[in-house]
Design a protein around this motif. Sequence first.
Motif, PDB file in Angstrom:
ATOM      1  N   ASN A 137      34.796 125.560  39.796  1.00  0.00           N
ATOM      2  CA  ASN A 137      34.224 124.506  39.038  1.00  0.00           C
ATOM      3  C   ASN A 137      35.002 123.660  38.072  1.00  0.00           C
ATOM      4  OD1 ASN A 137      31.611 124.764  40.537  1.00  0.00           O
ATOM      5  ND2 ASN A 137      31.195 126.365  39.092  1.00  0.00           N
ATOM      6  N   ALA A 138      36.475 124.172  38.118  1.00  0.00           N
ATOM      7  CA  ALA A 138      37.204 123.349  37.341  1.00  0.00           C
ATOM      8  C   ALA A 138      37.369 122.020  37.825  1.00  0.00           C
ATOM      9  CB  ALA A 138      38.655 123.990  37.525  1.00  0.00           C
ATOM     10  N   ALA A 139      37.485 121.126  36.682  1.00  0.00           N
ATOM     11  CA  ALA A 139      37.405 119.664  37.013  1.00  0.00           C
ATOM     12  C   ALA A 139      38.863 118.999  36.121  1.00  0.00           C
ATOM     13  CB  ALA A 139      36.231 118.739  36.680  1.00  0.00           C
ATOM     14  N   ILE A 140      39.339 118.066  36.603  1.00  0.00           N
ATOM     15  CA  ILE A 140      40.459 117.301  36.070  1.00  0.00           C
ATOM     16  C   ILE A 140      39.674 116.204  35.112  1.00  0.00           C
ATOM     17  CG2 ILE A 140      42.510 116.060  36.108  1.00  0.00           C
ATOM     18  CD1 ILE A 140      43.061 117.851  38.748  1.00  0.00           C
ATOM     19  N   ARG A 141      40.186 115.893  33.912  1.00  0.00           N
ATOM     20  CA  ARG A 141      39.510 114.838  33.263  1.00  0.00           C
ATOM     21  C   ARG A 141      40.248 113.809  33.289  1.00  0.00           C
ATOM     22  NH1 ARG A 141      39.025 115.478  27.518  1.00  0.00           N
ATOM     23  NH2 ARG A 141      37.102 114.038  27.530  1.00  0.00           N
ATOM     24  N   SER A 142      41.629 113.983  33.304  1.00  0.00           N
ATOM     25  CA  SER A 142      42.698 112.797  33.484  1.00  0.00           C
ATOM     26  C   SER A 142      43.947 113.360  33.380  1.00  0.00           C
ATOM     27  CB  SER A 142      42.601 111.891  32.283  1.00  0.00           C
ATOM     28  OG  SER A 142      43.003 112.457  30.923  1.00  0.00           O
ATOM     29  N   VAL A 143      44.922 112.462  34.067  1.00  0.00           N
ATOM     30  CA  VAL A 143      46.386 112.839  34.250  1.00  0.00           C
ATOM     31  C   VAL A 143      47.100 111.456  33.730  1.00  0.00           C
ATOM     32  CG1 VAL A 143      48.315 113.336  35.624  1.00  0.00           C
ATOM     33  CG2 VAL A 143      46.198 114.441  35.928  1.00  0.00           C
ATOM     34  N   THR A 144      47.903 111.686  32.744  1.00  0.00           N
ATOM     35  CA  THR A 144      48.611 110.401  32.168  1.00  0.00           C
ATOM     36  C   THR A 144      49.948 110.750  32.183  1.00  0.00           C
ATOM     37  OG1 THR A 144      48.478 111.089  30.035  1.00  0.00           O
ATOM     38  CG2 THR A 144      46.547 109.587  30.828  1.00  0.00           C
ATOM     39  N   VAL A 145      50.790 109.757  32.437  1.00  0.00           N
ATOM     40  CA  VAL A 145      52.318 109.948  32.349  1.00  0.00           C
ATOM     41  C   VAL A 145      53.133 108.860  31.649  1.00  0.00           C
ATOM     42  CG1 VAL A 145      54.297 109.739  33.734  1.00  0.00           C
ATOM     43  CG2 VAL A 145      52.353 110.802  34.881  1.00  0.00           C
ATOM     44  N   GLU A 146      53.836 109.442  30.680  1.00  0.00           N
ATOM     45  CA  GLU A 146      54.379 108.654  29.662  1.00  0.00           C
ATOM     46  C   GLU A 146      55.802 108.938  29.201  1.00  0.00           C
ATOM     47  OE1 GLU A 146      53.482 105.548  25.656  1.00  0.00           O
ATOM     48  OE2 GLU A 146      52.022 107.180  26.592  1.00  0.00           O
ATOM     49  N   ASN A 147      56.789 108.009  29.343  1.00  0.00           N
ATOM     50  CA  ASN A 147      58.080 108.747  28.640  1.00  0.00           C
ATOM     51  C   ASN A 147      58.448 110.103  29.428  1.00  0.00           C
ATOM     52  OD1 ASN A 147      58.416 106.451  27.045  1.00  0.00           O
ATOM     53  ND2 ASN A 147      57.272 107.385  25.478  1.00  0.00           N
ATOM     54  N   ASN A 148      58.198 110.149  30.905  1.00  0.00           N
ATOM     55  CA  ASN A 148      58.841 111.255  31.544  1.00  0.00           C
ATOM     56  C   ASN A 148      57.703 112.440  31.367  1.00  0.00           C
ATOM     57  OD1 ASN A 148      61.772 110.168  30.982  1.00  0.00           O
ATOM     58  ND2 ASN A 148      60.844 110.024  33.138  1.00  0.00           N
ATOM     59  N   PHE A 154      42.245 119.009  31.321  1.00  0.00           N
ATOM     60  CA  PHE A 154      41.121 119.779  32.209  1.00  0.00           C
ATOM     61  C   PHE A 154      39.862 119.816  31.307  1.00  0.00           C
ATOM     62  CE2 PHE A 154      44.857 121.757  34.253  1.00  0.00           C
ATOM     63  CZ  PHE A 154      44.780 121.607  35.702  1.00  0.00           C
ATOM     64  N   ASP A 155      38.707 120.191  31.951  1.00  0.00           N
ATOM     65  CA  ASP A 155      37.371 120.423  31.069  1.00  0.00           C
ATOM     66  C   ASP A 155      37.520 121.814  30.883  1.00  0.00           C
ATOM     67  OD1 ASP A 155      36.825 121.875  33.478  1.00  0.00           O
ATOM     68  OD2 ASP A 155      34.723 120.751  33.933  1.00  0.00           O
ATOM     69  N   GLY A 156      36.245 122.049  30.116  1.00  0.00           N
ATOM     70  CA  GLY A 156      36.123 123.428  29.389  1.00  0.00           C
ATOM     71  C   GLY A 156      36.115 124.371  30.512  1.00  0.00           C
ATOM     72  N   LYS A 190      52.312 118.641  30.005  1.00  0.00           N
ATOM     73  CA  LYS A 190      51.662 119.274  28.815  1.00  0.00           C
ATOM     74  C   LYS A 190      50.358 119.452  29.464  1.00  0.00           C
ATOM     75  CE  LYS A 190      50.644 119.870  24.427  1.00  0.00           C
ATOM     76  NZ  LYS A 190      51.112 121.087  23.773  1.00  0.00           N
ATOM     77  N   PHE A 191      49.394 120.639  28.812  1.00  0.00           N
ATOM     78  CA  PHE A 191      48.386 120.780  29.180  1.00  0.00           C
ATOM     79  C   PHE A 191      47.427 120.631  28.174  1.00  0.00           C
ATOM     80  CE2 PHE A 191      50.660 122.906  32.434  1.00  0.00           C
ATOM     81  CZ  PHE A 191      49.996 122.691  33.405  1.00  0.00           C
ATOM     82  N   LEU A 192      46.071 120.127  28.213  1.00  0.00           N
ATOM     83  CA  LEU A 192      45.063 120.083  27.308  1.00  0.00           C
ATOM     84  C   LEU A 192      43.825 120.483  27.755  1.00  0.00           C
ATOM     85  CD1 LEU A 192      45.747 116.196  26.199  1.00  0.00           C
ATOM     86  CD2 LEU A 192      46.500 118.802  25.230  1.00  0.00           C
ATOM     87  N   VAL A 193      42.723 120.773  27.063  1.00  0.00           N
ATOM     88  CA  VAL A 193      41.383 121.244  27.636  1.00  0.00           C
ATOM     89  C   VAL A 193      40.184 120.408  26.730  1.00  0.00           C
ATOM     90  CG1 VAL A 193      39.712 122.988  27.825  1.00  0.00           C
ATOM     91  CG2 VAL A 193      42.049 123.545  28.655  1.00  0.00           C
ATOM     92  N   ASP A 194      39.671 119.649  27.365  1.00  0.00           N
ATOM     93  CA  ASP A 194      38.720 118.681  26.701  1.00  0.00           C
ATOM     94  C   ASP A 194      39.482 117.903  25.651  1.00  0.00           C
ATOM     95  OD1 ASP A 194      36.555 119.412  28.296  1.00  0.00           O
ATOM     96  OD2 ASP A 194      35.873 121.101  26.759  1.00  0.00           O
ATOM     97  N   GLY A 195      40.599 117.516  25.950  1.00  0.00           N
ATOM     98  CA  GLY A 195      41.466 116.668  24.982  1.00  0.00           C
ATOM     99  C   GLY A 195      42.170 117.377  23.935  1.00  0.00           C
TER     100      GLY A 195
END
Length: 219
Positions: A137-148, A154-156, A190-195
């Motif tokens: 049940n893992a889900a991706i909230r967003s993927v952004t690319v900037e300056n390489n 990911f969600d919680g 870089k990895f984030l969870v719920d922002g």
Amino acid sequence: MKKILVPAMLALLLFTAGCEKPSGDAPPATPPDKPAKISQPEEKLEIKPEVKPEQSKPSPESEKPAPPFEEKPQKIEKPKKESLNVRVYYPDDSGMKLVEVEREIVIDDSTDKYTAAVETLLEEPVEENLTKIFPKNAAIRSVTVENNLAIVDFDGSFLKNFVGGSTGEEFLIGSVVDTLTNFPEVKRVKFLVDGQEIETLSGHMDLSTPLERMSDLTN
């Protein structure tokens, strides 16, 4: 002699005047009859109705009421879709290395190629010797690319449902990093969870800083 002639002359004059005066009983003279007026038949005056200039009659089409204005529906453009082949990485079923496979992804106005590439890792691989490593049940909230730099959010459930050990954590993180760094413009991930930034997934890898390509997992 003159005295006798004067009265006699007066008397004669009076007598003559009396003879000339008509008697009162005599009817007055009737004026001559005027010719009778012959009445002519009255000529009837024929009153002709006023003739108005003939107006041009409207054509049957012009008599029809104008149709109500109908606004043409705006044409809704469908989002443009584009197919793209990318290389992604799954762990082998023995847990020894990451294996590169090719997948076809579809991108449109709502899904970019980076997100579509990582989302393929959430699916079960069709190859028999590969396995899915992502938690249920893992889900991706967003993927952004900037300056390489690619930032994957990911969600919680990414943290909550992960049950793997050090090898599982390394292969999961490595599959995402190596899949994204296959794009030439991405050098680090870089990895984030719920922002929010996280320090680790299960205590075995440092995720507080961006990671570069993990080539040692694919050899």
